[in-house]
Design a protein around this motif. Sequence first.
Motif, short mmCIF file in Angstrom:
data_model
loop_
_atom_site.label_atom_id
_atom_site.label_comp_id
_atom_site.label_asym_id
_atom_site.label_seq_id
_atom_site.Cartn_x
_atom_site.Cartn_y
_atom_site.Cartn_z
N THR A 270 0.80 -1.31 0.06
CA THR A 270 -0.07 0.05 0.04
C THR A 270 0.86 1.38 -0.09
OG1 THR A 270 -1.88 1.09 1.06
CG2 THR A 270 -0.29 0.18 2.42
N ASN A 271 0.39 2.37 -0.28
CA ASN A 271 0.95 3.67 -0.24
C ASN A 271 1.20 4.18 1.00
OD1 ASN A 271 -1.85 4.04 -0.43
ND2 ASN A 271 -1.38 6.34 -0.84
N HIS A 272 2.44 4.99 1.16
CA HIS A 272 2.86 5.68 2.67
C HIS A 272 3.04 7.08 2.27
CE1 HIS A 272 2.87 1.82 4.03
NE2 HIS A 272 3.30 1.22 3.02
N PRO A 273 1.96 8.04 2.92
CA PRO A 273 2.40 9.40 2.66
C PRO A 273 3.41 9.82 3.90
CG PRO A 273 0.12 8.95 3.61
CD PRO A 273 0.68 7.59 3.23
N HIS A 325 7.11 10.62 9.71
CA HIS A 325 6.33 9.55 9.98
C HIS A 325 5.43 9.48 8.63
CE1 HIS A 325 2.58 11.75 11.09
NE2 HIS A 325 3.40 12.43 11.64
N CYS A 326 4.92 8.01 8.68
CA CYS A 326 3.85 7.87 7.67
C CYS A 326 2.59 8.56 8.19
CB CYS A 326 3.55 6.18 7.43
SG CYS A 326 2.26 6.07 6.27
N HIS A 327 1.88 9.16 7.35
CA HIS A 327 0.61 9.81 7.78
C HIS A 327 -0.84 9.19 8.01
CE1 HIS A 327 -1.53 13.31 9.11
NE2 HIS A 327 -0.57 14.10 9.03
N LYS A 328 -0.41 7.75 7.45
CA LYS A 328 -1.60 6.85 7.75
C LYS A 328 -1.43 6.19 9.38
CE LYS A 328 -2.35 5.05 3.28
NZ LYS A 328 -2.52 3.86 2.28
N SER A 329 -2.35 6.79 9.97
CA SER A 329 -2.35 6.66 11.62
C SER A 329 -2.37 5.22 12.01
CB SER A 329 -3.33 7.38 12.28
OG SER A 329 -4.49 7.15 11.66
N HIS A 330 -2.73 4.24 11.11
CA HIS A 330 -2.60 3.00 11.53
C HIS A 330 -1.31 2.28 11.21
CE1 HIS A 330 -7.07 1.36 12.12
NE2 HIS A 330 -7.11 2.89 12.16
N HIS A 331 -0.54 3.14 10.36
CA HIS A 331 0.87 2.56 10.22
C HIS A 331 2.06 3.00 11.26
CE1 HIS A 331 -0.46 2.06 5.60
NE2 HIS A 331 -0.77 1.28 6.51
N THR A 332 1.19 3.90 12.12
CA THR A 332 2.32 4.38 13.34
C THR A 332 1.64 3.47 14.45
OG1 THR A 332 1.00 6.37 13.61
CG2 THR A 332 2.98 6.66 12.42
N GLY A 401 5.50 1.37 14.74
CA GLY A 401 5.42 1.42 13.17
C GLY A 401 6.51 2.33 12.46
N MET A 402 5.51 3.00 11.63
CA MET A 402 6.66 3.90 10.68
C MET A 402 6.98 5.33 11.15
SD MET A 402 4.86 2.74 6.91
CE MET A 402 5.68 1.41 6.08
N PHE A 403 7.54 5.19 12.01
CA PHE A 403 7.71 6.62 12.94
C PHE A 403 9.21 6.77 13.34
CE2 PHE A 403 8.02 9.40 16.64
CZ PHE A 403 7.05 10.35 16.34
CU LIG Z 1 1.94 4.10 5.86
#
Ligand SMILES: [Cu+2]
Length: 476
Positions: A270-273, A325-332, A401-403
Amino acid sequence: MVSRRSLLGGAGAISAAVATVAVSKVAMAALPEPVTQTRPDTMPPLVPNTGRPYNPVVTLNGWTLPWRLNNGVKEFHLVAEPVVREMTPGFKAHLWGYNGQSPGPTIEVVEGDRVRIFVTNKLGEVTSVHWHGQRLPNGMDGVAGLTQAGIAPGKTCVYEFVARRPGTFMYHPHADEMVQMAMGMMGFWVTHPNKVHAKSGHPLIDEVDRDYVFLLNAYDIEPGSYTPKIMTMLDFSLWSWNSRVFPGIDPLVARKGDKVRIRVGNLTMTNHPMHLHGHEFLVTGTDGGPTPKSARQPEVTTDVAVGQMRQLEFVADEEGDWAFHCHKSHHTMNAMGHNVPTMIGVDHGGVARQITNLVPDYMVMGERGMHDMAEMQMPLPDNTAAMMTGSGPFGAVGMGGMFSVLKVRKEQKAGDYKDPGWYQHPPGTLAYEWTGALAEPARVKAEGKGAMPPLARPAQDTEVQIRKPAGGHSNH
Ligand SMILES: [Cu+2]
């Protein structure tokens, strides 16, 4: 296992050792000795002491693969093998990778270099390596079945091509891809511009003071287990950078005023902003090459779609600890952040009391939100990453996660990548608690003085009567 790298210490030492090995003709005819890394730490940049000069990158929680120069050809040796990767302290994953780690080591070469890569397969199934984004002869493209036979277990395959295009690339298998990438097989590749450009500078590729690289990857590992579920397509439990999750991801450190480049590649589903606090950046290039200057625009978030790479550049001119960080909050979030029912506003005290009679350690979660979970050090199953964790100077950061954190400091020495600790905010520059009286909030009135003008008013309540059509059951 004691790796040669940790035995010798510095990155320069390892290159020297490789060069020494390369003296003998017999050694030159043999495979380059594979170099293994067993630690998940960010290694210092590998300053080249053979071949043409360049400013090396820093791989976040990773390292660069040393090479040997053989009659002008840069030779690397990748070993595809099962690895144990610490994803964050207290949580180890059984992955597949290269040379002891997932992702594999970063490969750095210079535009125009002739490169020979030996790939040894120590997995139980065939593999191949695809050199994502490179201009190369078709037979070197690494697509099993299409451009070559898969590399059988125990065999070594040689890839050879000229790194024609400077820029940001990656490598990964193109054989049983879904499984092998879900297991962590991937690595970064940087082709530096030829220093022939150096006098005037490459027209589109700037020299920077710090050049960070990492890959976005994702795993689905059940809390308490070690091996990713390879069939997962979307609902991953661990969103990682270079197979690390926060707080296991090292900070990106800069000296105030440094020009910083961050290169990111996305090998998830999936994409990651990607979002940076406190600064604006330009996207200066992709895996397709440098972006024309006229097409660069300032951003604070840029989306990195599946299979894409992005180069972000900015001057780190604001001191502080800036979230990145990735801005999709489920990815942090780490494992356990998924499939949790929403409990906000649910008073489950009564239920909890009944359960506590049976299960003394039972805990009520999420009634007022989930920050409680970040603050409480609750017992976790063996071998998992807390859902949201990491402590800052003001308490729980509530992230996973992505943080990571971009740490900009005036005192940071050039070339020093050590974590400087937490930022000390100068007096008067910190958000503070209001302790005065709280005024009644002003509300817009519907009628009388201070009312909204009629046109902006909501329509008057209208009574609507709905009569069900009489069906066949009426008594008429
Ligand atoms: Cu992400």
